[in-house]
Write an enzyme that holds these catalytic residues in place. Structure first.
Site, PDB file in Angstrom:
ATOM      1  CB  THR A  13      47.454  41.006  31.807  1.00 26.41           C
ATOM      2  OG1 THR A  13      48.535  41.835  31.378  1.00 26.41           O
ATOM      3  CG2 THR A  13      47.909  39.543  31.775  1.00 26.41           C
ATOM      4  CD  GLU A  44      47.499  43.370  35.703  1.00 24.24           C
ATOM      5  OE1 GLU A  44      47.211  42.499  34.880  1.00 24.24           O
ATOM      6  OE2 GLU A  44      47.174  43.287  36.906  1.00 24.24           O
TER       7      GLU A  44
HETATM    8  C1  5RP Z   1      45.612  39.841  35.751  1.00 23.89           C
HETATM    9  C2  5RP Z   1      44.294  40.437  36.061  1.00 23.89           C
HETATM   10  C3  5RP Z   1      43.162  40.096  35.147  1.00 23.89           C
HETATM   11  O1  5RP Z   1      42.724  41.267  34.540  1.00 23.89           O
HETATM   12  C4  5RP Z   1      42.063  39.454  35.920  1.00 23.89           C
HETATM   13  O2  5RP Z   1      42.550  38.243  36.490  1.00 23.89           O
HETATM   14  C5  5RP Z   1      40.838  39.162  35.058  1.00 23.89           C
HETATM   15  O3  5RP Z   1      41.122  38.163  34.138  1.00 23.89           O
HETATM   16  P1  5RP Z   1      40.045  37.653  33.085  1.00 23.89           P
HETATM   17  O4  5RP Z   1      39.726  38.814  32.181  1.00 23.89           O
HETATM   18  O5  5RP Z   1      40.732  36.529  32.363  1.00 23.89           O
HETATM   19  O6  5RP Z   1      38.820  37.194  33.845  1.00 23.89           O
HETATM   20  O7  5RP Z   1      44.123  41.183  36.998  1.00 23.89           O
HETATM   21  O8  5RP Z   1      46.558  40.277  36.691  1.00 23.89           O
END
Ligand code: 5RP
Length: 225
Positions: A25, A103
């Site tokens: 995500t 996750e």
């Molecule tokens: C969501 C997460 C995401 O993987 C993390 O916030 C990284 O996000 P992005 O790829 O938009 O930088 O842990 O729960």
């Protein structure tokens, strides 16, 4: 192509026909999903996917990736997801969003878990840039907070976007955003939080990552455990 896209494309090269692939995500994970869809369309890649969030499910479905529900799986071949912080020993901090529970289940269920990020996510210790998100059962928040304070945690319930209530995760939990003493290592912190009654899940991914792919200035480096 930006670094997040570049690193996601590199991880997508590890996807093979017949695999059951976990979809992370966030913006980096979205590039991975889009690359899988491209390979399905242009190369005839045959895979099944399982998503870590409703938003990633929607994204995958809109791109016609075959998707099954989490409750239908007992293991997966590969999980690819982003992170908010990554240390040299491949511990991750995740969960700025709302989907920690799924996750971590997918990270644990995967034969291989590849974390993908740009170099802005590299830190010397977990908690350097963000508080640790700790999902708690709503009725237990105050008791969980007190337990976490007794081991040095400081923080509070995460407010919702309008700041007129509290943030609710996709699992229906509240989130305590807690800062801890810099001297507590991630392994110890992981254990302390795991042992806190009322905790549903938390953002430290310790000992779960098989590889970390980092993109910096247009080049990707792979580090395998
Ligand atoms: C969501 C997460 C995401 O993987 C993390 O916030 C990284 O996000 P992005 O790829 O938009 O930088 O842990 O729960």
């Amino acid at each position: 192509m930006n670094d997040k896209q570049l690193v996601a494309l590199q991880a997508a090269k590890y996807v093979e026909n017949g695999m059951l692939v976990g979809l992370g995500t966030g913006s980096t994970a979205n590039y991975f999903i889009e690359e899988l869809a491209r390979r399905q369309r242009e190369e005839g890649l045959k895979i099944t996917t399982v998503a870590s969030s409703t938003i990633s499910t929607q994204h995958a479905q809109s791109l016609h990736l075959p998707i099954i529900a989490l409750e239908h799986i007992s293991s997966i071949d590969l999980y690819v997801d982003g992170a908010d912080e990554i240390t040299a020993d491949m511990t991750l901090l995740k969960g700025r969003g709302s989907d920690l529970v799924k996750e971590k289940l997918l990270a644990k269920a995967a034969t291989q878990f590849i974390a993908v990020a740009d170099e802005s996510k590299l830190v010397s210790h977990i908690g350097q840039n963000f508080a640790i998100p700790i999902e708690v059962i709503p009725f237990a928040w105050q008791l969980a907070k007190k337990s976490l304070e007794s081991v040095g945690g400081q923080g509070d319930l995460r407010p919702n976007a309008a700041k007129d209530g509290f943030w609710i995760t996709s699992h229906g939990s509240y989130v305590l955003d807690m800062k801890f003493d810099i001297d507590i290592d991630a392994n110890t912190l992981n254990e302390l939080i795991n042992n806190t009654p009322g905790t549903v899940e938390h953002g430290i991914f310790f000992g779960l990552t098989d590889a970390v792919f980092i993109a910096a200035n247009g080049a990707v480096s792979e580090r395998w455990a």
